[in-house]
Motif scaffolding. Sequence first.
Motif, short mmCIF file in Angstrom:
data_model
loop_
_atom_site.label_atom_id
_atom_site.label_comp_id
_atom_site.label_asym_id
_atom_site.label_seq_id
_atom_site.Cartn_x
_atom_site.Cartn_y
_atom_site.Cartn_z
N LEU A 36 0.76 -1.27 -0.18
CA LEU A 36 -0.05 -0.05 0.06
C LEU A 36 0.85 1.25 0.13
O LEU A 36 0.41 2.20 -0.13
CB LEU A 36 -0.89 0.12 1.29
CG LEU A 36 -2.10 -1.05 1.08
CD1 LEU A 36 -2.86 -1.04 2.58
CD2 LEU A 36 -2.67 -0.88 -0.08
N PRO A 42 -7.22 2.47 2.00
CA PRO A 42 -8.33 1.79 1.76
C PRO A 42 -9.73 2.38 2.06
O PRO A 42 -9.65 3.02 3.12
CB PRO A 42 -8.11 0.29 2.40
CG PRO A 42 -6.67 0.31 2.72
CD PRO A 42 -6.34 1.53 2.76
N ASP A 134 -7.42 -5.01 5.41
CA ASP A 134 -7.41 -4.09 4.28
C ASP A 134 -6.02 -3.40 4.17
O ASP A 134 -5.73 -3.06 3.46
CB ASP A 134 -8.70 -3.16 4.13
CG ASP A 134 -10.11 -4.05 3.67
OD1 ASP A 134 -9.86 -5.19 3.49
OD2 ASP A 134 -11.11 -3.54 3.79
N TRP A 135 -5.74 -3.07 5.49
CA TRP A 135 -4.53 -1.98 5.43
C TRP A 135 -3.42 -3.01 5.47
O TRP A 135 -2.30 -2.44 5.61
CB TRP A 135 -4.58 -1.33 6.80
CG TRP A 135 -5.41 -0.15 6.74
CD1 TRP A 135 -6.69 0.10 6.60
CD2 TRP A 135 -4.97 1.10 6.79
NE1 TRP A 135 -7.03 1.43 6.38
CE2 TRP A 135 -6.14 2.26 6.69
CE3 TRP A 135 -3.63 1.92 6.88
CZ2 TRP A 135 -5.88 3.67 6.70
CZ3 TRP A 135 -3.42 3.12 6.82
CH2 TRP A 135 -4.63 4.13 6.84
#
Length: 178
Positions: A36, A42, A134-135
């Motif tokens: 990321l 996200p 999600d992170w």
Amino acid sequence: MKRVVLAVLPLVVLVGLIAVFALNMNRDPSLVQSVLIDKPAPSFTLPAVAGTGVDGFDTASLQGEVTVVNVFASWCIPCREEHPLLERLKAETGVRLFGINQRDAAENAVKFLTELGNPYDRIGGDSDNRVSIDWGVYGVPETFVVNAAGVITYKHVGPISPQSLERDVIPAIEKARG
């Protein structure tokens, strides 16, 4: 001959696994890179943790100024050790500090923050661990620097130490501020 191979094969596999584990035992966990980095945070919405006195947050909340997002839990011993450094970070840099409270009962989070102090401007409760996944969170604590455009620019895995605060986290904040 076939019996010898079948008898030795598990031993060879075991020795190989031991070698892999031994080579990675003293590896610095902060070297784990996030996919990321340099990507927008996200999409998520986290409710406030009841009793903390601060709001929850969402993706849009990360826009506008540099924000440090710290993933923590009351049951996490390294989070307790790291906590004074988060307070120091907040005092020295004035950065917005948001917390993701991972898989924690609200009353435990409140007790933790009452005992140690609450450096967080906002705290979102991630009771089902979905936002943390999600992170790309591997475990608590983890800390992210998000720039004013909502882009993740830095990730620190594990508890922040005095050395990593000075050497890595504060410079990452300054770099994100541009």
